[in-house]
Design an enzyme around this catalytic site. Sequence first.
Site, PDB file in Angstrom:
ATOM      1  N   ASP A 168      51.316  54.422  38.234  1.00  0.00           N
ATOM      2  CA  ASP A 168      52.128  53.454  38.728  1.00  0.00           C
ATOM      3  C   ASP A 168      53.321  54.042  39.785  1.00  0.00           C
ATOM      4  O   ASP A 168      54.029  54.935  39.333  1.00  0.00           O
ATOM      5  CB  ASP A 168      52.586  52.415  37.832  1.00  0.00           C
ATOM      6  CG  ASP A 168      53.103  51.140  38.507  1.00  0.00           C
ATOM      7  OD1 ASP A 168      52.725  50.171  38.339  1.00  0.00           O
ATOM      8  OD2 ASP A 168      54.091  51.061  39.292  1.00  0.00           O
ATOM      9  N   ILE A 169      53.357  53.715  41.249  1.00  0.00           N
ATOM     10  CA  ILE A 169      54.362  54.288  41.839  1.00  0.00           C
ATOM     11  C   ILE A 169      55.875  54.017  41.263  1.00  0.00           C
ATOM     12  O   ILE A 169      56.797  54.870  41.695  1.00  0.00           O
ATOM     13  CB  ILE A 169      54.263  53.896  43.378  1.00  0.00           C
ATOM     14  CG1 ILE A 169      53.942  52.468  43.462  1.00  0.00           C
ATOM     15  CG2 ILE A 169      53.350  54.807  44.266  1.00  0.00           C
ATOM     16  CD1 ILE A 169      54.175  52.119  44.980  1.00  0.00           C
ATOM     17  N   ASN A 208      49.519  41.326  33.323  1.00  0.00           N
ATOM     18  CA  ASN A 208      50.179  40.282  34.202  1.00  0.00           C
ATOM     19  C   ASN A 208      48.826  39.502  34.789  1.00  0.00           C
ATOM     20  O   ASN A 208      48.301  40.077  35.842  1.00  0.00           O
ATOM     21  CB  ASN A 208      51.205  40.547  35.091  1.00  0.00           C
ATOM     22  CG  ASN A 208      52.236  41.188  34.462  1.00  0.00           C
ATOM     23  OD1 ASN A 208      52.466  41.015  33.349  1.00  0.00           O
ATOM     24  ND2 ASN A 208      52.760  42.212  35.030  1.00  0.00           N
ATOM     25  N   GLN A 228      51.952  38.689  37.878  1.00  0.00           N
ATOM     26  CA  GLN A 228      51.252  39.477  38.913  1.00  0.00           C
ATOM     27  C   GLN A 228      51.678  39.619  40.347  1.00  0.00           C
ATOM     28  O   GLN A 228      51.769  38.388  40.759  1.00  0.00           O
ATOM     29  CB  GLN A 228      49.815  38.843  38.728  1.00  0.00           C
ATOM     30  CG  GLN A 228      48.752  39.853  39.287  1.00  0.00           C
ATOM     31  CD  GLN A 228      47.543  39.389  38.872  1.00  0.00           C
ATOM     32  OE1 GLN A 228      47.081  38.265  38.486  1.00  0.00           O
ATOM     33  NE2 GLN A 228      46.329  40.209  39.522  1.00  0.00           N
ATOM     34  N   HIS A 251      44.695  44.746  36.733  1.00  0.00           N
ATOM     35  CA  HIS A 251      45.075  46.221  36.005  1.00  0.00           C
ATOM     36  C   HIS A 251      45.730  46.018  34.796  1.00  0.00           C
ATOM     37  O   HIS A 251      46.557  45.086  34.588  1.00  0.00           O
ATOM     38  CB  HIS A 251      46.120  46.707  37.164  1.00  0.00           C
ATOM     39  CG  HIS A 251      46.924  45.859  37.609  1.00  0.00           C
ATOM     40  ND1 HIS A 251      46.951  44.903  38.449  1.00  0.00           N
ATOM     41  CD2 HIS A 251      48.344  45.869  37.088  1.00  0.00           C
ATOM     42  CE1 HIS A 251      48.100  44.267  38.804  1.00  0.00           C
ATOM     43  NE2 HIS A 251      49.059  44.753  37.932  1.00  0.00           N
TER      44      HIS A 251
END
Length: 137
Positions: A30-31, A86, A93, A99
């Site tokens: 995840d960034i 989520n 979300q 995801h």
Amino acid sequence: MEKCIFCQIVAGDIPASKVYEDEHVLAFLDITQVTKGHTLVIPKKHVRNLLDMDSETAQQVFAPIPQLARRLQTVTGASGLNMLNNSEAVAGQTVFHAHIHLIPRFNDEDGLTIDFKTNEPNFEQLSQLAKAITNEV
Ligand code: 5GP
Ligand code: ZN
């Protein structure tokens, strides 16, 4: 219509730091890295979220997760890990391609706070609700 960002990652149109890939599933960092090693596991085919997912896709997405979780733990030195999903905006979300978040945990102040509100148990209500859910088709 603008293409979904995670579909673009699957297609290789935008870069991602991949940590796992097979025929049906992709996992990448995840960034935002809520904690070190924060990873997203996604089905390659576009599914909106868990509420839209069929069983076969769920099996494919969840199958590699235990081993991936152990790899994350070994590499980051985490003491534990939270797995989160989520589904829909009300649940937080923001990217509408399903995801699973894998979030390594280090201590109480490592970046993730999960706060469960606790209620006194009402056994009659629990029993009725359980029946309704069991019988729902
Ligand atoms: P959600 O809030 O929908 O459960 O989580 C979406 C996650 O996707 C966020 O944690 C966000 O940081 C991550 N994210 C959004 N855009 C990108 C991107 O382009 N690349 C990567 N690696 N992660 C992204
Ligand atoms: Zn998508």
